[in-house]
Design a protein around this motif. Structure first.
Motif, PDB file in Angstrom:
ATOM      1  N   SER A  10      49.363 -51.263 -16.714  1.00 18.34           N
ATOM      2  CA  SER A  10      49.675 -49.924 -16.769  1.00 18.34           C
ATOM      3  C   SER A  10      51.097 -50.026 -17.517  1.00 18.34           C
ATOM      4  O   SER A  10      51.103 -48.710 -17.852  1.00 18.34           O
ATOM      5  N   GLY A  11      51.665 -50.716 -18.000  1.00 17.54           N
ATOM      6  CA  GLY A  11      52.858 -50.702 -18.733  1.00 17.54           C
ATOM      7  C   GLY A  11      52.407 -50.698 -20.227  1.00 17.54           C
ATOM      8  O   GLY A  11      53.260 -50.569 -21.066  1.00 17.54           O
ATOM      9  N   LEU A  12      51.355 -51.102 -20.531  1.00 18.34           N
ATOM     10  CA  LEU A  12      50.988 -51.290 -21.946  1.00 18.34           C
ATOM     11  C   LEU A  12      50.480 -49.799 -22.583  1.00 18.34           C
ATOM     12  O   LEU A  12      49.729 -48.979 -22.047  1.00 18.34           O
ATOM     13  N   THR A  32      63.576 -55.312 -26.607  1.00 21.07           N
ATOM     14  CA  THR A  32      63.327 -54.240 -25.525  1.00 21.07           C
ATOM     15  C   THR A  32      61.926 -54.272 -24.833  1.00 21.07           C
ATOM     16  O   THR A  32      61.791 -54.170 -23.619  1.00 21.07           O
ATOM     17  N   THR A  33      60.890 -54.345 -25.836  1.00 23.34           N
ATOM     18  CA  THR A  33      59.635 -54.550 -25.159  1.00 23.34           C
ATOM     19  C   THR A  33      59.495 -55.599 -23.958  1.00 23.34           C
ATOM     20  O   THR A  33      59.075 -55.150 -22.822  1.00 23.34           O
ATOM     21  N   LEU A  34      59.920 -56.695 -24.328  1.00 26.03           N
ATOM     22  CA  LEU A  34      59.822 -58.038 -23.248  1.00 26.03           C
ATOM     23  C   LEU A  34      60.966 -57.716 -21.960  1.00 26.03           C
ATOM     24  O   LEU A  34      60.605 -57.777 -20.817  1.00 26.03           O
ATOM     25  N   LYS A  35      62.062 -57.043 -22.476  1.00 25.12           N
ATOM     26  CA  LYS A  35      63.258 -56.797 -21.370  1.00 25.12           C
ATOM     27  C   LYS A  35      62.519 -55.671 -20.374  1.00 25.12           C
ATOM     28  O   LYS A  35      62.663 -55.920 -19.121  1.00 25.12           O
ATOM     29  N   GLU A  36      61.803 -54.843 -20.926  1.00 29.24           N
ATOM     30  CA  GLU A  36      61.322 -53.689 -20.128  1.00 29.24           C
ATOM     31  C   GLU A  36      60.095 -54.175 -19.290  1.00 29.24           C
ATOM     32  O   GLU A  36      60.063 -53.836 -18.027  1.00 29.24           O
ATOM     33  N   ALA A  37      59.290 -54.989 -19.766  1.00 21.55           N
ATOM     34  CA  ALA A  37      58.306 -55.573 -19.153  1.00 21.55           C
ATOM     35  C   ALA A  37      58.774 -56.303 -17.959  1.00 21.55           C
ATOM     36  O   ALA A  37      58.249 -56.533 -16.617  1.00 21.55           O
ATOM     37  N   VAL A  38      59.722 -57.340 -18.052  1.00 23.36           N
ATOM     38  CA  VAL A  38      60.227 -58.140 -17.173  1.00 23.36           C
ATOM     39  C   VAL A  38      61.081 -57.309 -15.998  1.00 23.36           C
ATOM     40  O   VAL A  38      60.545 -57.354 -14.838  1.00 23.36           O
ATOM     41  N   GLY A  39      61.626 -56.377 -16.409  1.00 16.28           N
ATOM     42  CA  GLY A  39      62.218 -55.393 -15.307  1.00 16.28           C
ATOM     43  C   GLY A  39      61.116 -54.759 -14.397  1.00 16.28           C
ATOM     44  O   GLY A  39      61.386 -54.615 -13.153  1.00 16.28           O
ATOM     45  N   ARG A  40      59.949 -54.299 -15.044  1.00 17.65           N
ATOM     46  CA  ARG A  40      58.994 -53.471 -14.195  1.00 17.65           C
ATOM     47  C   ARG A  40      58.213 -54.728 -13.392  1.00 17.65           C
ATOM     48  O   ARG A  40      57.935 -54.359 -12.337  1.00 17.65           O
ATOM     49  N   SER A  41      58.081 -55.965 -13.780  1.00 17.21           N
ATOM     50  CA  SER A  41      57.573 -56.967 -12.941  1.00 17.21           C
ATOM     51  C   SER A  41      58.329 -57.722 -11.980  1.00 17.21           C
ATOM     52  O   SER A  41      57.909 -58.299 -10.988  1.00 17.21           O
ATOM     53  N   ARG A  91      50.257 -58.297  -7.696  1.00 23.22           N
ATOM     54  CA  ARG A  91      50.273 -57.001  -8.077  1.00 23.22           C
ATOM     55  C   ARG A  91      50.818 -57.143  -9.828  1.00 23.22           C
ATOM     56  O   ARG A  91      50.896 -55.996 -10.445  1.00 23.22           O
ATOM     57  N   LEU A  92      50.961 -58.422 -10.166  1.00 21.20           N
ATOM     58  CA  LEU A  92      51.475 -58.599 -11.585  1.00 21.20           C
ATOM     59  C   LEU A  92      50.695 -57.853 -12.679  1.00 21.20           C
ATOM     60  O   LEU A  92      51.020 -57.527 -13.685  1.00 21.20           O
ATOM     61  N   LYS A  93      49.144 -58.270 -12.452  1.00 16.96           N
ATOM     62  CA  LYS A  93      48.241 -57.920 -13.480  1.00 16.96           C
ATOM     63  C   LYS A  93      48.320 -56.568 -13.603  1.00 16.96           C
ATOM     64  O   LYS A  93      48.167 -56.015 -14.920  1.00 16.96           O
ATOM     65  N   ALA A  94      48.147 -55.928 -12.477  1.00 18.65           N
ATOM     66  CA  ALA A  94      48.103 -54.242 -12.383  1.00 18.65           C
ATOM     67  C   ALA A  94      48.952 -53.850 -13.218  1.00 18.65           C
ATOM     68  O   ALA A  94      49.069 -52.809 -14.008  1.00 18.65           O
ATOM     69  N   GLU A  95      50.425 -54.318 -12.813  1.00 22.61           N
ATOM     70  CA  GLU A  95      51.713 -53.727 -13.539  1.00 22.61           C
ATOM     71  C   GLU A  95      51.638 -53.876 -15.120  1.00 22.61           C
ATOM     72  O   GLU A  95      52.046 -53.106 -15.722  1.00 22.61           O
ATOM     73  N   LYS A  96      51.190 -55.136 -15.333  1.00 22.44           N
ATOM     74  CA  LYS A  96      51.459 -55.337 -16.948  1.00 22.44           C
ATOM     75  C   LYS A  96      50.233 -54.450 -17.605  1.00 22.44           C
ATOM     76  O   LYS A  96      50.653 -53.776 -18.539  1.00 22.44           O
ATOM     77  N   GLY A 127      44.650 -52.886 -25.286  1.00 26.46           N
ATOM     78  CA  GLY A 127      43.637 -52.655 -24.388  1.00 26.46           C
ATOM     79  C   GLY A 127      43.164 -51.309 -24.309  1.00 26.46           C
ATOM     80  O   GLY A 127      42.488 -50.667 -23.205  1.00 26.46           O
ATOM     81  N   ARG A 128      43.767 -50.552 -25.074  1.00 26.27           N
ATOM     82  CA  ARG A 128      43.718 -48.866 -24.831  1.00 26.27           C
ATOM     83  C   ARG A 128      42.793 -48.287 -25.974  1.00 26.27           C
ATOM     84  O   ARG A 128      43.171 -47.147 -26.445  1.00 26.27           O
ATOM     85  N   THR A 129      41.960 -48.954 -26.499  1.00 27.09           N
ATOM     86  CA  THR A 129      41.019 -48.455 -27.709  1.00 27.09           C
ATOM     87  C   THR A 129      40.540 -47.180 -27.185  1.00 27.09           C
ATOM     88  O   THR A 129      39.880 -46.772 -26.235  1.00 27.09           O
ATOM     89  N   GLY A 130      40.576 -46.200 -28.096  1.00 24.52           N
ATOM     90  CA  GLY A 130      39.636 -44.770 -28.103  1.00 24.52           C
ATOM     91  C   GLY A 130      40.613 -43.706 -27.399  1.00 24.52           C
ATOM     92  O   GLY A 130      40.354 -42.800 -26.956  1.00 24.52           O
ATOM     93  N   GLN A 131      41.897 -44.297 -26.958  1.00 23.53           N
ATOM     94  CA  GLN A 131      42.680 -43.325 -26.044  1.00 23.53           C
ATOM     95  C   GLN A 131      43.973 -42.957 -26.755  1.00 23.53           C
ATOM     96  O   GLN A 131      44.093 -43.370 -27.872  1.00 23.53           O
ATOM     97  N   PRO A 132      44.296 -41.682 -26.536  1.00 24.61           N
ATOM     98  CA  PRO A 132      45.376 -41.129 -27.334  1.00 24.61           C
ATOM     99  C   PRO A 132      46.960 -42.029 -27.296  1.00 24.61           C
ATOM    100  O   PRO A 132      47.197 -42.552 -26.324  1.00 24.61           O
ATOM    101  N   CYS A 133      47.369 -42.114 -28.498  1.00 23.38           N
ATOM    102  CA  CYS A 133      48.781 -42.851 -28.590  1.00 23.38           C
ATOM    103  C   CYS A 133      49.577 -42.039 -27.758  1.00 23.38           C
ATOM    104  O   CYS A 133      49.857 -40.856 -27.975  1.00 23.38           O
ATOM    105  N   PRO A 134      50.689 -42.572 -26.996  1.00 27.67           N
ATOM    106  CA  PRO A 134      51.511 -41.838 -26.077  1.00 27.67           C
ATOM    107  C   PRO A 134      52.581 -41.363 -26.742  1.00 27.67           C
ATOM    108  O   PRO A 134      53.386 -40.600 -26.342  1.00 27.67           O
TER     109      PRO A 134
END
Length: 286
Positions: free
Chosen positions: A234-236, A211-220, A227-232, A240-247
């Motif tokens: 934003s989708g994580l 699911t994780t890989l398919k969704e990432a492929v779909g977003r890209s 634009r691919l780096k920024a999309e990657k 790379g989100r140390t200190g931020q709240p878990c979604p």
């Protein structure tokens, strides 16, 4: 580092833009980029690109049976140009490693940031001549890759699941970022022993992987290369989100640092609320 979803998107992009066009110039700029010399890169000139394929994190341009294969490594990227600059690029200290030009005036640059030059280009008659491709494990998005396939790969793997997922000879295409995302979705500690998974944990891991890989492929899919780096990013959700709240639960995302990389995870979702020790060979804090 570009991983399976980004390389899949680059493959689709180049299939739309480059297939059917003739290679007129291949200009290596960085001495370190070419890993093969026979046939030379100039042998691609005059050939038509007939297909673009992905092997794990490797990108393959088939030019009438001669293959231009690249691995972008940690800091490499492919930049498409609707109009390439006139004249040959000059070697220097910049990020440009190689330029490939088509008869339309379009083409792409391979660039690499930083001082560690690991971006690699191979010109071969068969992609299996590339050592990294010859060693690849199965592709996790292949039609025949099912839960049983994953269980068979992990059986007897007496190492942490994070390392197993990143091993390209075991499973092709998953790197540091998406292994963090997969384990978060599977609600699993990155340091859990790979061979110790219960049937329920195996089911969760398999579903999270696909699911994780398919969704990432779909977003890209369909995005321009720029634009691919920024999309990657934003989708994580955790990487790379140390200190931020878990979604998912709102707990603070934590990090374990190593000598040349780091991982991120959510204690509540993945480790029963216990933080992992931030040292090499980390174990759960007692």
């Amino acid at each position: 580092m570009p991983e399976l979803p980004e390389v899949e998107a680059l493959k689709d992009f180049l299939a739309d833009r480059a297939v059917g066009h003739e290679v007129v110039r291949v200009l290596p700029v960085a001495i370190s980029v070419l890993k093969t010399y026979d046939p030379p890169a100039t042998a691609l000139q005059g050939r038509q690109i007939t297909a673009v394929r992905r092997y794990g994190k490797f990108l393959d341009l088939d030019a009438d049976g001669l293959h231009f294969v690249t691995h972008l490594a940690r800091a490499g990227w492919l930049q498409w140009k609707d109009r390439l600059p006139d004249g040959a690029p000059r070697p220097g200290k910049g990020p440009l490693a190689l330029r490939l030009a088509l008869e339309t005036g379009e083409g792409f640059d391979l660039t690499e940031a930083g001082t560690q030059k690991r971006l690699a280009v191979y010109v071969v008659h068969d992609p299996q001549e590339v050592p990294g491709i010859a060693r690849l494990g199965p592709d996790p998005l292949a039609a025949g890759f099912d839960e049983r396939s994953l269980a068979e790969l992990l059986a007897g793997e007496r190492r942490q699941i994070k390392g197993a997922l990143r091993d390209q000879s075991l499973i092709a295409g998953v790197g540091n970022a998406y292994s963090d995302e997969i384990l978060h979705a599977a609600r699993m500690s990155p340091f859990k022993l790979a061979s110790s998974l219960s049937p329920e944990e195996m089911r969760r891991l398999y579903e999270a992987l696909r699911t994780t890989l398919k969704e990432a492929v779909g977003r890209s899919r369909g995005l321009a290369t720029g634009r691919l780096k920024a999309e990657k990013k934003s989708g994580l959700r955790v990487h790379g989100r140390t200190g931020q709240p878990c979604p998912v639960c709102g707990d603070t995302i934590r990090e374990v640092s190593f000598s040349d990389s780091s991982l991120q995870y959510c204690p509540t979702c993945q480790t029963g609320g216990k933080p992992l020790a931030d040292r090499r060979l980390s174990r759960l804090l007692k």
